[in-house]
Design a protein around this motif. Structure first.
Motif, PDB file in Angstrom:
ATOM      1  N   MET A  53      -8.191  29.900  92.825  1.00  0.00           N
ATOM      2  CA  MET A  53      -7.860  31.545  93.007  1.00  0.00           C
ATOM      3  C   MET A  53      -8.466  31.587  94.218  1.00  0.00           C
ATOM      4  N   GLN A  54      -7.890  32.362  95.056  1.00  0.00           N
ATOM      5  CA  GLN A  54      -8.116  32.679  96.482  1.00  0.00           C
ATOM      6  C   GLN A  54      -9.383  33.648  96.471  1.00  0.00           C
ATOM      7  N   LYS A  55     -10.216  33.338  97.302  1.00  0.00           N
ATOM      8  CA  LYS A  55     -11.551  34.477  97.434  1.00  0.00           C
ATOM      9  C   LYS A  55     -11.180  35.544  98.206  1.00  0.00           C
ATOM     10  N   THR A  56     -11.619  36.738  97.915  1.00  0.00           N
ATOM     11  CA  THR A  56     -11.508  38.082  98.581  1.00  0.00           C
ATOM     12  C   THR A  56     -12.419  37.862  99.941  1.00  0.00           C
ATOM     13  N   LEU A  57     -12.013  38.586 100.646  1.00  0.00           N
ATOM     14  CA  LEU A  57     -12.569  38.940 102.137  1.00  0.00           C
ATOM     15  C   LEU A  57     -14.119  39.151 102.097  1.00  0.00           C
ATOM     16  N   PHE A  58     -14.245  40.075 101.076  1.00  0.00           N
ATOM     17  CA  PHE A  58     -15.819  40.306 100.758  1.00  0.00           C
ATOM     18  C   PHE A  58     -16.706  39.110 100.155  1.00  0.00           C
ATOM     19  N   GLU A  59     -16.021  38.298  99.452  1.00  0.00           N
ATOM     20  CA  GLU A  59     -16.734  37.064  98.940  1.00  0.00           C
ATOM     21  C   GLU A  59     -16.889  36.087 100.084  1.00  0.00           C
ATOM     22  N   LEU A  60     -15.958  35.997 100.706  1.00  0.00           N
ATOM     23  CA  LEU A  60     -16.062  35.124 102.149  1.00  0.00           C
ATOM     24  C   LEU A  60     -17.211  35.496 103.136  1.00  0.00           C
ATOM     25  N   VAL A  61     -17.293  36.987 103.325  1.00  0.00           N
ATOM     26  CA  VAL A  61     -18.153  37.375 104.191  1.00  0.00           C
ATOM     27  C   VAL A  61     -19.526  37.043 103.655  1.00  0.00           C
ATOM     28  N   ASN A  62     -19.770  36.990 102.533  1.00  0.00           N
ATOM     29  CA  ASN A  62     -21.217  36.621 101.987  1.00  0.00           C
ATOM     30  C   ASN A  62     -21.469  35.184 101.641  1.00  0.00           C
ATOM     31  N   GLU A  63     -20.458  34.532 102.027  1.00  0.00           N
ATOM     32  CA  GLU A  63     -20.624  32.913 102.197  1.00  0.00           C
ATOM     33  C   GLU A  63     -20.984  32.467 103.438  1.00  0.00           C
ATOM     34  N   VAL A  64     -20.752  33.300 104.524  1.00  0.00           N
ATOM     35  CA  VAL A  64     -20.961  32.890 105.803  1.00  0.00           C
ATOM     36  C   VAL A  64     -22.391  32.298 105.772  1.00  0.00           C
ATOM     37  N   GLN A  65     -22.554  31.259 106.435  1.00  0.00           N
ATOM     38  CA  GLN A  65     -23.735  30.548 106.686  1.00  0.00           C
ATOM     39  C   GLN A  65     -24.024  29.827 108.041  1.00  0.00           C
ATOM     40  N   ASP A  66     -22.840  29.465 108.750  1.00  0.00           N
ATOM     41  CA  ASP A  66     -22.853  28.569 109.702  1.00  0.00           C
ATOM     42  C   ASP A  66     -21.618  28.879 110.671  1.00  0.00           C
ATOM     43  N   GLU A  67     -21.386  28.229 111.820  1.00  0.00           N
ATOM     44  CA  GLU A  67     -20.155  28.327 112.609  1.00  0.00           C
ATOM     45  C   GLU A  67     -18.831  28.241 111.865  1.00  0.00           C
ATOM     46  N   VAL A  68     -18.872  26.901 111.089  1.00  0.00           N
ATOM     47  CA  VAL A  68     -17.632  26.865 110.192  1.00  0.00           C
ATOM     48  C   VAL A  68     -17.215  27.748 109.345  1.00  0.00           C
ATOM     49  N   THR A  69     -18.346  28.408 108.640  1.00  0.00           N
ATOM     50  CA  THR A  69     -17.880  29.253 107.729  1.00  0.00           C
ATOM     51  C   THR A  69     -17.724  30.684 108.309  1.00  0.00           C
ATOM     52  N   PHE A  70     -18.176  30.817 109.761  1.00  0.00           N
ATOM     53  CA  PHE A  70     -17.818  32.004 110.102  1.00  0.00           C
ATOM     54  C   PHE A  70     -16.417  31.997 110.693  1.00  0.00           C
ATOM     55  N   ILE A  71     -16.017  30.768 111.341  1.00  0.00           N
ATOM     56  CA  ILE A  71     -14.678  30.762 111.564  1.00  0.00           C
ATOM     57  C   ILE A  71     -13.714  30.892 110.560  1.00  0.00           C
ATOM     58  N   ALA A  72     -13.940  29.994 109.522  1.00  0.00           N
ATOM     59  CA  ALA A  72     -12.884  30.408 108.104  1.00  0.00           C
ATOM     60  C   ALA A  72     -12.804  32.272 108.003  1.00  0.00           C
ATOM     61  N   PHE A  73     -14.021  32.730 108.171  1.00  0.00           N
ATOM     62  CA  PHE A  73     -14.193  34.106 107.636  1.00  0.00           C
ATOM     63  C   PHE A  73     -13.060  34.866 108.803  1.00  0.00           C
ATOM     64  N   LEU A  74     -13.284  34.466 109.914  1.00  0.00           N
ATOM     65  CA  LEU A  74     -12.539  35.220 111.059  1.00  0.00           C
ATOM     66  C   LEU A  74     -10.796  35.064 110.793  1.00  0.00           C
ATOM     67  N   SER A  75     -10.731  33.978 110.500  1.00  0.00           N
ATOM     68  CA  SER A  75      -9.210  33.556 109.978  1.00  0.00           C
ATOM     69  C   SER A  75      -8.878  34.269 108.970  1.00  0.00           C
ATOM     70  N   ALA A  76      -9.703  34.501 107.764  1.00  0.00           N
ATOM     71  CA  ALA A  76      -9.355  35.415 106.607  1.00  0.00           C
ATOM     72  C   ALA A  76      -9.233  36.949 107.000  1.00  0.00           C
ATOM     73  N   LEU A  77     -10.127  37.083 107.944  1.00  0.00           N
ATOM     74  CA  LEU A  77      -9.942  38.488 108.466  1.00  0.00           C
ATOM     75  C   LEU A  77      -8.666  38.831 109.108  1.00  0.00           C
ATOM     76  N   HIS A  78      -8.359  38.023 110.080  1.00  0.00           N
ATOM     77  CA  HIS A  78      -7.103  38.214 110.593  1.00  0.00           C
ATOM     78  C   HIS A  78      -6.000  38.312 109.729  1.00  0.00           C
ATOM     79  N   LYS A  79      -5.849  37.187 108.574  1.00  0.00           N
ATOM     80  CA  LYS A  79      -4.594  37.312 107.627  1.00  0.00           C
ATOM     81  C   LYS A  79      -4.841  38.589 106.739  1.00  0.00           C
ATOM     82  N   ASP A  80      -5.824  38.926 106.558  1.00  0.00           N
ATOM     83  CA  ASP A  80      -6.351  40.352 106.005  1.00  0.00           C
ATOM     84  C   ASP A  80      -5.373  41.585 106.810  1.00  0.00           C
ATOM     85  N   ARG A  81      -5.730  41.356 107.932  1.00  0.00           N
ATOM     86  CA  ARG A  81      -5.163  42.569 108.808  1.00  0.00           C
ATOM     87  C   ARG A  81      -3.568  42.534 108.830  1.00  0.00           C
TER      88      ARG A  81
END
Length: 83
Positions: free
Chosen positions: A1-29
């Motif tokens: 199951m794909q995580k929501t953008l809200f779930e991803l933002v709350n999982e950001v802990q480091d550069e790698v997870t931040f970049i993954a969040f940015l990618s998901a934010l772009h796809k969400d837009r």
């Protein structure tokens, strides 16, 4: 199951997870532009900066995280929905 953008933002802990969040934010837009409060990069950045300033000391229902990667991700996420 794909995580929501809200779930991803709350999982950001480091550069790698931040970049993954940015990618998901772009796809969400791309997929859900109608759900965004902002219709231009100018208004998005303004909303993100406004919310960031408003929440610099935390808010009633928001505790500012100590992790700067998570804080940056939260500011960017809020640019999507902050009016």
């Amino acid at each position: 199951m794909q995580k929501t953008l809200f779930e991803l933002v709350n999982e950001v802990q480091d550069e790698v997870t931040f970049i993954a969040f940015l990618s998901a934010l772009h796809k969400d837009r791309q997929a859900h532009a109608d759900e965004w409060q902002q219709d231009s990069i100018d208004s998005y950045l303004e909303a993100a900066a406004d919310w960031g300033q408003e929440s610099v000391d935390g808010l009633i229902h928001y505790e500012k995280p100590d992790n700067p990667w998570k804080r940056c991700a939260q500011i960017m996420y809020m640019g999507k929905i902050y009016e």
